[in-house]
Design an enzyme around this catalytic site. Structure first.
Site, PDB file in Angstrom:
ATOM      1  N   ASP A  47       0.997  -0.963   0.232  1.00 53.34           N
ATOM      2  CA  ASP A  47      -0.022   0.114  -0.469  1.00 53.34           C
ATOM      3  C   ASP A  47       0.940   1.358   0.208  1.00 53.34           C
ATOM      4  OD1 ASP A  47      -2.352   1.331  -0.101  1.00 53.34           O
ATOM      5  OD2 ASP A  47      -2.528   1.168   2.035  1.00 53.34           O
ATOM      6  N   LEU A  49      10.725 -21.207  -4.530  1.00 54.04           N
ATOM      7  CA  LEU A  49       9.378 -20.051  -4.099  1.00 54.04           C
ATOM      8  C   LEU A  49       7.992 -20.250  -5.123  1.00 54.04           C
ATOM      9  CD1 LEU A  49       8.796 -17.469  -2.046  1.00 54.04           C
ATOM     10  CD2 LEU A  49       9.317 -15.828  -4.035  1.00 54.04           C
ATOM     11  N   HIS A  81       2.487   3.429  -9.197  1.00 53.02           N
ATOM     12  CA  HIS A  81       1.948   2.105  -8.845  1.00 53.02           C
ATOM     13  C   HIS A  81       3.536   1.608  -9.907  1.00 53.02           C
ATOM     14  CE1 HIS A  81      -1.426   2.669  -7.336  1.00 53.02           C
ATOM     15  NE2 HIS A  81      -2.523   3.307  -8.757  1.00 53.02           N
TER      16      HIS A  81
HETATM   17  C1  IPE Z   1      -5.471  -3.108   0.124  1.00 48.94           C
HETATM   18  O1  IPE Z   1      -4.963  -1.728  -0.515  1.00 48.94           O
HETATM   19  C2  IPE Z   1      -5.390  -3.306  -1.250  1.00 48.94           C
HETATM   20  C3  IPE Z   1      -4.264  -3.162  -1.547  1.00 48.94           C
HETATM   21  C4  IPE Z   1      -2.678  -3.156  -1.135  1.00 48.94           C
HETATM   22  C5  IPE Z   1      -4.367  -4.516  -3.200  1.00 48.94           C
HETATM   23  P1  IPE Z   1      -6.293  -0.531  -0.644  1.00 48.94           P
HETATM   24  O2  IPE Z   1      -5.412   1.046  -0.686  1.00 48.94           O
HETATM   25  O3  IPE Z   1      -6.650  -0.094  -1.360  1.00 48.94           O
HETATM   26  O4  IPE Z   1      -6.905  -0.282   0.883  1.00 48.94           O
HETATM   27  P2  IPE Z   1      -8.011   1.004   1.897  1.00 48.94           P
HETATM   28  O5  IPE Z   1      -9.001   1.874   1.059  1.00 48.94           O
HETATM   29  O6  IPE Z   1      -6.920   1.781   1.809  1.00 48.94           O
HETATM   30  O7  IPE Z   1      -8.316   0.342   2.665  1.00 48.94           O
HETATM   31  C1  IPE Z   2      -1.612   0.541  -3.288  1.00 44.56           C
HETATM   32  O1  IPE Z   2      -1.489   1.391  -3.914  1.00 44.56           O
HETATM   33  C2  IPE Z   2      -2.459  -0.245  -4.701  1.00 44.56           C
HETATM   34  C3  IPE Z   2      -3.348  -0.756  -4.543  1.00 44.56           C
HETATM   35  C4  IPE Z   2      -4.343  -1.178  -4.567  1.00 44.56           C
HETATM   36  C5  IPE Z   2      -3.594  -0.749  -6.473  1.00 44.56           C
HETATM   37  P1  IPE Z   2      -2.775   2.538  -3.354  1.00 44.56           P
HETATM   38  O2  IPE Z   2      -3.318   2.987  -4.535  1.00 44.56           O
HETATM   39  O3  IPE Z   2      -3.647   2.174  -2.520  1.00 44.56           O
HETATM   40  O4  IPE Z   2      -2.216   4.132  -3.178  1.00 44.56           O
HETATM   41  P2  IPE Z   2      -2.344   4.710  -1.810  1.00 44.56           P
HETATM   42  O5  IPE Z   2      -3.095   4.067  -0.766  1.00 44.56           O
HETATM   43  O6  IPE Z   2      -3.625   5.735  -2.504  1.00 44.56           O
HETATM   44  O7  IPE Z   2      -0.767   5.568  -0.941  1.00 44.56           O
HETATM   45 MG    MG Z   3      -4.084   2.374  -0.699  1.00 44.32          MG
END
Ligand code: IPE
Ligand code: IPE
Ligand code: MG
Length: 252
Positions: free
Chosen positions: A25, A136, A42
């Site tokens: 995240d 792995l 990303h």
């Molecule tokens: C959780 O992250 C899902 C992934 C890392 C794929 P999100 O960014 O979607 O989660 P919330 O919305 O902060 O809970």
């Molecule tokens: C995690 O990063 C990747 C996915 C959930 C796809 P985020 O896109 O949730 O990044 P933040 O949380 O908005 O910083």
């Molecule tokens: Mg996120």
């Protein structure tokens, strides 16, 4: 501590987590803090994926599960979803042969009916190219929801009951576990979540019952193998009691 020293420390320990799961995240915040579009975060996050795969192999982890895209993430703007799916295809095309050569067996798990056909084709491709890798096992969770995984397992059991093939009393933890995407693999020993969020966001709800949690403030694109080794060293200090008392033999 630098990563080679951390690795030496891990190797001296007899208890490497067999299964490490990561909620990757913070990509969006990483990009926004640099005045870049979220998709740049990303893209940068792909480097961290390579870091943790290589680090897991070096540390002797057997299973690595990465949460890459949740079912709730389908609610994001389509431009971001398209970019994420495009990056997944790019990652597969770029890395599949290298992963095979490293002995990584890749499983892409989740509700793939929602994924478009060219992405599904790439997913099938990486699974077949890496079949048989025995260094792995890598689970990439795409379009995944822990609740949905449990619901589908219950539904399939209920259908068997309605056909008279099972009786309700036969449903056990083992039978339910065998109907989840993670059938046949041990529960995660360690769950890492980056970006300082203290929640599980619908990830592996059943499997993490006794998993050790590691919440780190690093944003995913900045996460390195050194951070992984740090989390493993910290895991070594944990006292996993599973409801028992300290020093009690774990049986059954
Ligand atoms: C959780 O992250 C899902 C992934 C890392 C794929 P999100 O960014 O979607 O989660 P919330 O919305 O902060 O809970
Ligand atoms: C995690 O990063 C990747 C996915 C959930 C796809 P985020 O896109 O949730 O990044 P933040 O949380 O908005 O910083
Ligand atoms: Mg996120």
């Amino acid at each position: 501590m630098e990563s080679s020293k951390l690795l030496a420390k891990i190797r001296l320990h007899d208890k490497v987590p067999r299964h490490v799961a990561i909620i990757m995240d913070g990509n969006g915040r990483w990009a926004e803090s640099r005045n870049l579009p979220r998709t740049a975060g990303h893209r940068a996050g792909m480097e961290a994926v390579t870091e943790v795969i290589e680090g897991s192999i070096e540390a002797g982890v057997e299973v690595l599960t990465l949460f890459a895209f949740s079912t709730e993430n389908w609610q994001r703007p389509s431009i971001e979803i398209d970019a994420l799916m495009g990056l997944l295809r790019l990652y597969i095309n770029k890395e599949k042969v290298r992963l095979r050569n490293m002995g990584v067996e890749v499983y892409i798990l989740g509700d793939l009916t929602k994924v478009n056909s060219i992405t599904r084709k790439a997913i099938k491709d990486i699974a077949s190219v890496t079949t048989g890798g025995d260094t792995l096992r890598l689970n990439l969770m795409i379009s995944y929801s822990g609740r949905n995984d449990l619901l589908e397992a219950c539904r399939s059991f209920a259908e068997e009951v309605s056909k008279g093939e099972m009786v309700p009393a036969e449903l056990s933890e083992e039978i339910l576990s065998e109907r989840l995407y993670t059938a046949g693999i041990p529960d995660p020993d360690l769950l890492i979540r980056t970006s300082g969020e203290f929640r599980v966001s619908n990830f592996m709800l059943w499997q993490i019952a006794y998993t050790e949690l590691s919440i780190v403030f690093t944003l995913w694109p900045d996460f390195s193998r050194e951070d992984l080794f740090d989390a493993i060293c910290d895991y070594h200090l944990r006292d996993r009691r599973f409801g028992r008392i300290v020093g009690q033999e774990i049986s059954g």
